[in-house]
Design an enzyme around this catalytic site. Sequence first.
Site, short mmCIF file in Angstrom:
data_model
loop_
_atom_site.label_atom_id
_atom_site.label_comp_id
_atom_site.label_asym_id
_atom_site.label_seq_id
_atom_site.Cartn_x
_atom_site.Cartn_y
_atom_site.Cartn_z
N THR A 50 0.83 -1.21 0.00
CA THR A 50 0.00 0.00 0.00
C THR A 50 0.86 1.25 0.00
O THR A 50 0.70 2.15 -0.84
CB THR A 50 -0.93 0.01 1.23
OG1 THR A 50 -1.69 -1.20 1.25
CG2 THR A 50 -1.86 1.20 1.20
N THR A 51 1.80 1.33 0.93
CA THR A 51 2.68 2.49 1.02
C THR A 51 3.52 2.65 -0.24
O THR A 51 3.81 3.76 -0.67
CB THR A 51 3.60 2.36 2.24
OG1 THR A 51 2.79 2.20 3.42
CG2 THR A 51 4.49 3.58 2.41
N TYR A 141 -2.23 -10.76 3.02
CA TYR A 141 -2.21 -9.37 3.48
C TYR A 141 -3.64 -8.94 3.80
O TYR A 141 -4.43 -8.68 2.90
CB TYR A 141 -1.57 -8.52 2.39
CG TYR A 141 -1.42 -7.04 2.65
CD1 TYR A 141 -1.70 -6.45 3.89
CD2 TYR A 141 -0.98 -6.20 1.63
CE1 TYR A 141 -1.55 -5.10 4.10
CE2 TYR A 141 -0.81 -4.84 1.83
CZ TYR A 141 -1.10 -4.29 3.07
OH TYR A 141 -0.94 -2.94 3.26
N LYS A 171 -0.03 -10.75 7.13
CA LYS A 171 0.28 -9.35 7.45
C LYS A 171 -1.05 -8.75 7.87
O LYS A 171 -1.92 -8.49 7.05
CB LYS A 171 0.86 -8.62 6.25
CG LYS A 171 1.14 -7.13 6.50
CD LYS A 171 1.56 -6.44 5.21
CE LYS A 171 1.95 -4.99 5.43
NZ LYS A 171 0.85 -4.12 5.92
N THR A 173 -3.27 -6.01 8.98
CA THR A 173 -3.48 -4.56 9.07
C THR A 173 -4.97 -4.31 9.26
O THR A 173 -5.70 -3.98 8.33
CB THR A 173 -2.94 -3.85 7.81
OG1 THR A 173 -1.58 -4.25 7.60
CG2 THR A 173 -2.99 -2.34 7.97
N GLY A 196 0.19 -4.90 11.70
CA GLY A 196 0.27 -3.88 10.68
C GLY A 196 -0.35 -2.54 11.01
O GLY A 196 -0.59 -1.74 10.11
N GLU A 199 -0.09 2.64 14.91
CA GLU A 199 -0.63 3.48 15.98
C GLU A 199 -1.10 2.69 17.19
O GLU A 199 -1.37 3.26 18.26
CB GLU A 199 -1.77 4.35 15.45
CG GLU A 199 -2.97 3.60 14.94
CD GLU A 199 -2.89 3.23 13.46
OE1 GLU A 199 -3.97 3.09 12.83
OE2 GLU A 199 -1.77 3.07 12.94
N SER A 215 4.28 1.76 7.59
CA SER A 215 4.82 2.85 6.77
C SER A 215 5.63 3.84 7.59
O SER A 215 6.64 4.37 7.11
CB SER A 215 3.67 3.59 6.07
OG SER A 215 2.74 4.09 7.01
#
Length: 307
Positions: A50-51, A141, A171, A173, A196, A199, A215
């Site tokens: 994505t990043t 992912y 992964k 996220t 993933g 924060e 990221s």
Amino acid sequence: MSQNASRLTGLIAAPYTPLHPDGSLNLPMIDQLAASLVASGVTGAFVCGTTGEGVSLTNAERMDVAERWQHVAGGKLKVIVHVGHTAAADARALASHAEIIGAWGVGCLAPFFFKPGNVDDLAGFCAEVAAGAPSLPFYYYQIPSMTGVSLSAAEFLRAAAPRIPNLAGVKFTFENLMDFAECLRLDGGRYDIVFGRDEILVAGLAIGARGAIGSTYNFMAPIFQEIITAFEKGDLATAREKQAAANAVIQIFIRYGGLPAGKAMMKLIGLDCGPVRLPLRSLSEKQEGQLREELDAVGFFGLCSRV
């Protein structure tokens, strides 16, 4: 993948794909990005995700980016190539290329236009992709915020296990920490479940994460290294404090658009990755100036990675 096989641990960055002002690939900049990650103690690079704007690149470009990362950093970082695509045949071709160049592993998100309706269909799609690189660990992912596919990752692993011999893990996220915990426990801890969400890294560590892909590790790895160190020492107060400091930066990062802001932040630390591709829009000079001021106000330049 056996429990004793190599796993992804520590921080794994999801690198930005550097572009020239005209939008073409800036492959030499990858050398500098890789050097920065190595210097900051990052253990791997999840490229063309994505990043890395992977789905905005052509297959040929994605292969060029993956090849450069493996050539430059393969001996120093675990290079995991994201091969996700809406066409299984294209994703499989990208996976085959990753195996040919000697990448450490491959990852694949769910198809995001025509979406799988159940985990069996998702497993079937991923099985076709994973077969393109049978010697490499394969990671599903899980990123519903981008794919719109929020099927249980644990149920996917159960459905995929008999169909994907090289299935390594996920992964992850997503904010569904119950599903994350179930993935970690599944089949006696057989799978490598990599966290993933930068924060809420402290939450992931508390549940059992050993590795994290994100990221912000491109430009803020040092404070996340401090979070992991504090957590491993049992110093939860410090881990929470460092997470709050990182999140003050992440809130600004999100407010300025995420990926476009990230490329601007890379420029601020001396690693100019160029513009983003349409339909995304790069920040204006005025916005970059405002971003710098807001980041300075929350102490970003004392937390960021050094080039």
